[in-house]
Motif scaffolding. Structure first.
Motif, short mmCIF file in Angstrom:
data_model
loop_
_atom_site.label_atom_id
_atom_site.label_comp_id
_atom_site.label_asym_id
_atom_site.label_seq_id
_atom_site.Cartn_x
_atom_site.Cartn_y
_atom_site.Cartn_z
N GLU A 72 53.55 -13.81 74.12
CA GLU A 72 52.87 -14.05 75.39
C GLU A 72 52.01 -15.32 75.34
O GLU A 72 51.99 -16.10 76.29
N ASP A 175 55.80 -3.40 73.80
CA ASP A 175 56.18 -4.68 74.41
C ASP A 175 55.89 -4.67 75.91
O ASP A 175 55.39 -5.65 76.46
N ALA A 179 53.14 -7.07 77.82
CA ALA A 179 53.63 -7.91 78.91
C ALA A 179 52.89 -7.60 80.22
O ALA A 179 52.56 -8.51 80.98
#
Length: 194
Positions: A72, A175, A179
């Motif tokens: 990220e 994940d 996110a």
């Protein structure tokens, strides 16, 4: 028989997708220091020690969170520089046992014998039945700290039910949570909002 027009079907499909998206993802909350100048941050590194590694060792989960955060931050143009970072990233994960208690309206019938009618009479009875739901709730918090001032400038947390059992499913949840948190982070290394 009347047919439904295509625009109505399209709106129903969009509504179904929105409801499905709201129901499946974690709840994300963020907070930003109003005095922070994000245009001056170009590099980052992990905070030492990471809050999730307070006992002195890492785990599969911490390594997975690290990899997701690195993706990220890289996607936003920040350079990883452990020697002189502008931002330090810290994270913490907590899993708690939770209990929800709620009531459900119920109805039942009581039967009484009526000597006048010479038959049984049903009388409705309404009441609330208590229901108890136990579940596991996970909270992942990601903090961005100004490395020079050692001051928190941005924090995001994702809260959701922990339901996955296999390592692959947990990795997918991690994940998705990272996110979702960074989807609320509006800055890039260039100082512009995307």
């Amino acid at each position: 028989m009347r047919t439904i027009r295509t625009p109505v079907l399209a709106w129903l499909a969009v509504l179904a997708l929105l409801l499905a998206g709201c129901a499946s993802g974690p709840t994300v909350r963020v907070d930003t220091d109003p005095e922070a100048d994000f245009s001056r941050y170009r590099s980052w590194a992990f905070y030492e020690p990471i809050a999730m590694e307070a006992h002195g060792y890492s785990s599969y989960t911490t390594e997975r969170v690290r990899a997701a955060i690195r993706r990220e931050m890289d996607a936003r143009g920040y350079a990883y520089d452990p020697a002189s970072p502008g931002l330090r990233v810290n994270f913490q994960g907590i899993v708690e046992e939770k209990t929800d208690v709620y009531t459900v309206p119920r109805t039942d019938f009581q039967y009484y014998y009526s000597y006048r009618a010479r038959s049984y009479v049903a009388v409705p009875v309404w009441y609330d039945e208590a229901q108890v739901s136990r579940y596991r709730q996970g909270t992942l918090t990601v903090d961005l700290v100004d490395a020079g001032l050692n001051r928190l400038v941005w924090t995001g947390s994702a809260v959701g039910r922990v339901t996955r059992k296999t390592p692959e499913e947990r990795a997918t949840e991690i994940d998705a949570a990272v996110a979702a948190i960074f989807a609320q982070y509006p800055y890039q290394a260039t100082g512009r909002t995307p």
